[in-house]
Design a protein around this motif. Structure first.
Motif, PDB file in Angstrom:
ATOM      1  N   ALA A   1      -3.450  10.038  -5.325  1.00 49.10           N
ATOM      2  CA  ALA A   1      -3.048   8.920  -4.473  1.00 49.10           C
ATOM      3  C   ALA A   1      -3.060   7.619  -5.278  1.00 49.10           C
ATOM      4  O   ALA A   1      -3.752   7.497  -6.296  1.00 49.10           O
ATOM      5  CB  ALA A   1      -3.981   8.798  -3.270  1.00 49.10           C
ATOM      6  N   SER A   2      -2.294   6.641  -4.809  1.00 49.78           N
ATOM      7  CA  SER A   2      -2.248   5.310  -5.414  1.00 49.78           C
ATOM      8  C   SER A   2      -3.051   4.346  -4.553  1.00 49.78           C
ATOM      9  O   SER A   2      -2.846   4.283  -3.336  1.00 49.78           O
ATOM     10  CB  SER A   2      -0.805   4.816  -5.516  1.00 49.78           C
ATOM     11  N   VAL A   3      -3.953   3.601  -5.136  1.00 50.83           N
ATOM     12  CA  VAL A   3      -4.722   2.586  -4.420  1.00 50.83           C
ATOM     13  C   VAL A   3      -4.042   1.245  -4.658  1.00 50.83           C
ATOM     14  O   VAL A   3      -4.087   0.705  -5.768  1.00 50.83           O
ATOM     15  CB  VAL A   3      -6.191   2.573  -4.876  1.00 50.83           C
ATOM     16  N   LEU A   4      -3.399   0.712  -3.643  1.00 51.86           N
ATOM     17  CA  LEU A   4      -2.592  -0.496  -3.784  1.00 51.86           C
ATOM     18  C   LEU A   4      -3.416  -1.768  -3.741  1.00 51.86           C
ATOM     19  O   LEU A   4      -2.986  -2.812  -4.227  1.00 51.86           O
ATOM     20  CB  LEU A   4      -1.512  -0.527  -2.700  1.00 51.86           C
ATOM     21  N   CYS A   5      -4.578  -1.704  -3.129  1.00 56.83           N
ATOM     22  CA  CYS A   5      -5.514  -2.840  -3.154  1.00 56.83           C
ATOM     23  C   CYS A   5      -6.880  -2.320  -2.751  1.00 56.83           C
ATOM     24  O   CYS A   5      -7.004  -1.291  -2.079  1.00 56.83           O
ATOM     25  CB  CYS A   5      -5.069  -3.979  -2.231  1.00 56.83           C
ATOM     26  N   GLY A   6      -7.926  -3.033  -3.169  1.00 58.24           N
ATOM     27  CA  GLY A   6      -9.281  -2.625  -2.830  1.00 58.24           C
ATOM     28  C   GLY A   6      -9.707  -1.385  -3.573  1.00 58.24           C
ATOM     29  O   GLY A   6      -9.334  -1.148  -4.729  1.00 58.24           O
ATOM     30  N   GLY A   7     -10.535  -0.592  -2.889  1.00 54.92           N
ATOM     31  CA  GLY A   7     -10.943   0.693  -3.453  1.00 54.92           C
ATOM     32  C   GLY A   7     -12.142   0.668  -4.364  1.00 54.92           C
ATOM     33  O   GLY A   7     -12.509   1.694  -4.939  1.00 54.92           O
ATOM     34  N   GLN A   8     -12.806  -0.489  -4.514  1.00 51.16           N
ATOM     35  CA  GLN A   8     -13.986  -0.580  -5.375  1.00 51.16           C
ATOM     36  C   GLN A   8     -15.112  -1.298  -4.639  1.00 51.16           C
ATOM     37  O   GLN A   8     -14.903  -2.374  -4.082  1.00 51.16           O
ATOM     38  CB  GLN A   8     -13.661  -1.343  -6.667  1.00 51.16           C
TER      39      GLN A   8
END
Length: 461
Positions: free
Chosen positions: A331-338
C-alpha cells in the motif's frame, strides 16, 4: 483493566476506583427491581418532566462534563461540548414524543371483526431493568440514546460503562438522580467486564443493550441467548464513502475529512473506506490528502485542536499495526503513518491508498484517524468494494444522479445510506446495522420499542 481515569494526552493516571463487590451489586439489583414496580406505573407526563429537568441540568453542566470527557478519553473539548448538547436535545425529543410513539395501536376494524373480537389493540409495556454495556468513545451520547427512551418507556437502567470513563459514568447516575428520578431508575455499576455475565444471568435483569466491539457483542449475545433475553447490539463499522463523477467533488473531499476524523477517528459510524470513481479519483485524492494534512493535532483541551490523542495506548498500537501491515503489503501511505515523538497516545491523520482485499486494513476496522482510499471503475465496482466487508453499519454516497441514488439504496448492505453528506445519528431516525455491525435499532420509535413488551389485547364479542 483497572477502573480509572487515565489522561490519554500524557498517560497520567488521575483517579482510580475500586470495583463494586458482590454485596453492592446485589443491593443495586434489588433497588432496580423494587423501583421498577412503582416507576412502571408513572405517567408519561411525570417521566417527561423529569427527563426535561435532566436536560436542563446537563445544559448547565456542559462545560464541566466536556472537560471530564476530554480528560478521560481525549476527544477535542469543542466536540465534547457538542456531545453534551446533543444528549440534552435527545432527552427533550423523547420527553416530547415518547407518549405518541408508544400509544395504543388499533388494528383495522375489518381485522378486529374477522378475529371474532369486539375490540382489540396493541399496547407497549416496559420490560424491567435493562443492562447497558457502553463504550468510551461517546461516553455521554451512547448512554443517553439508550437511557432517554428506556426511561420514557417505563424501564429502569443499569449502566456498565467502559472502565476508562468512570467519572462520566458516575456523572450520569448523579444527573438523573438530581433531576428527580428515583435513585433506582438509573444506576451506574462500577465493575469490570468480567462481572457482566453474572449480572446478565440474574433473573431481575430483563434485557441488555451493548455498543462496542464484536467480541464483546458476541459474549453478551451468547449469555443473553442462553438466558432467552432480548438484546440490541451496535458493534463495529467500516463505513464506505462513495464519490461518483456527478458529485460536488471538492465538497465531498472537504466533508470526507470531518467524516473520517470526527472524535479522533474513533467512531463506529465514521467513514473509513473512501471509494472514488476513477474519473474523479485524482482530484478527490489531492483535496482529501490536503485536508487531512492541514488538521491541527494537539492538546484536546485547547479550543482550536481538531484531532486529539487516541483513548488508549493499545488503541494506537492496534492502528499502527494495521498501517504497517498495509505498507509492507504494497500500500501507499499518502500522508501520516508515523507515530509522533512525545507523550500521549497521538497518531497523525493518515491516508492509505493502493489497498487490496488481502490486507488487514481492508478487512478490519480502523479505529483512529486513518482512511483507506480505493479507485472504482463504475458504480457496480463501487458497490462491490463497499459490500466487501464483514460490517454494515452505515454508508455515504455522493452523486447528483437519482438513478444512482436508487441503486445505492437498493444494493448497499448497511443500516443507513446518507446521500451528499456524512453519517450522523439523530433521535428521530433509527440507528443500527446489519451483518457483524449488530442487530436491533436505537433511537426513533424503533429504538424505544426495542425494550417493550408488545402486547396484544383482545376482547371477545
Amino acid at each position: 483493566m483497572p477502573i480509572a481515569t487515565v489522561n490519554p494526552a500524557n498517560g497520567e493516571t488521575l483517579r482510580t476506583y475500586e470495583a463494586m463487590d458482590a454485596e453492592e451489586i446485589e443491593r443495586r439489583l434489588q433497588l432496580a427491581e423494587a423501583t421498577f414496580r412503582t416507576y412502571r406505573t408513572s405517567s408519561f407526563a411525570d417521566r417527561a418532566r423529569l427527563l426535561n429537568r435532566a436536560a436542563e441540568l446537563l445544559d448547565d453542566a456542559q462545560q464541566d462534563i466536556a472537560k471530564v470527557m476530554t480528560t478521560e478519553m481525549g476527544k477535542p473539548v469543542k466536540q465534547a461540548r457538542a456531545e453534551a448538547a446533543k444528549c440534552a436535545k435527545a432527552m427533550r425529543w423523547y420527553a416530547e414524543h415518547a407518549e405518541s410513539l408508544l400509544a395504543d395501536e388499533e388494528p383495522a376494524a375489518y381485522d378486529v371483526k374477522d378475529s371474532g373480537a369486539s375490540r382489540a389493540l396493541v399496547r407497549y409495556r416496559p420490560l424491567g431493568p435493562v443492562l447497558a454495556v457502553m463504550p468510551w468513545n461517546f461516553p455521554l451520547w451512547q448512554v443517553v440514546r439508550f437511557a432517554a427512551p428506556a426511561l420514557m418507556a417505563g424501564n429502569v437502567g443499569l449502566l456498565k460503562h467502559a472502565s476508562n470513563v468512570p467519572q462520566t459514568a458516575l456523572f450520569l447516575e448523579d444527573l438523573f438522580h438530581q433531576a428527580g428520578f428515583t435513585q433506582g431508575c438509573f444506576q451506574t455499576l462500577l465493575v469490570g467486564s468480567g462481572a457482566v455475565d453474572e449480572i446478565l444471568r440474574d433473573d431481575r435483569v430483563k434485557a441488555a443493550t451493548l455498543t462496542g466491539s464484536e467480541p464483546a457483542g458476541r459474549a453478551v449475545a451468547a449469555t443473553a441467548g442462553d438466558m432467552v433475553k432480548k438484546t440490541v447490539l451496535e458493534l463495529g463499522g467500516s463505513d464506505p464513502y462513495i464519490v461518483m463523477p456527478s458529485a460536488d467533488v471538492d465538497r465531498a473531499a472537504e466533508i470526507a475529512v470531518t467524516a473520517r476524523v470526527q472524535n479522533n477517528g474513533q467512531s463506529c459510524i465514521a467513514a473509513k473506506r473512501f471509494i472514488v470513481h476513477t474519473d474523479v479519483y485524482d482530484r478527490f485524492a489531492e483535496r482529501f490528502v490536503e485536508g487531512m494534512k492541514a488538521l491541527k493535532v494537539g492538546d484536546p483541551q485547547e479550543e482550536d485542536t481538531e484531532v486529539g490523542p487516541l483513548a488508549s495506548e493499545q488503541g494506537r498500537t492496534d492502528l499502527e499495526e494495521l498501517v504497517d501491515d498495509a505498507r509492507r503489503s504494497g500500500a501507499s501511505v499518502l500522508c501520516g503513518g508515523q507515530r509522533p515523538d512525545g507523550p500521549g497516545w497521538y497518531y497523525p491523520p493518515t491516508v492509505v491508498a493502493d489497498v487490496n482485499r488481502e490486507m488487514r486494513i481492508h478487512r478490519e476496522e480502523t479505529f483512529g484517524p486513518v482512511a483507506t482510499l480505493y479507485r472504482a471503475a463504475d458504480l457496480d465496482e463501487a458497490v462491490l468494494i463497499a459490500n466487501d466487508s464483514a460490517f454494515g453499519l452505515s454508508s455515504n454516497v455522493w452523486t447528483r444522479d437519482e438513478a444512482e441514488v436508487d441503486r445505492f439504496v437498493r444494493d448497499l448492505e448497511a443500516g443507513g445510506v446518507y446521500v451528499n453528506g456524512m453519517t450522523a445519528s439523530h433521535p428521530a431516525f433509527p440507528f443500527g446495522g446489519v451483518k457483524r455491525s449488530g442487530y436491533g435499532r436505537e433511537l426513533s420509535g424503533h429504538g424505544i420499542r426495542e425494550f417493550c413488551n408488545i402486547t396484544t389485547v383482545w376482547h371477545g364479542a
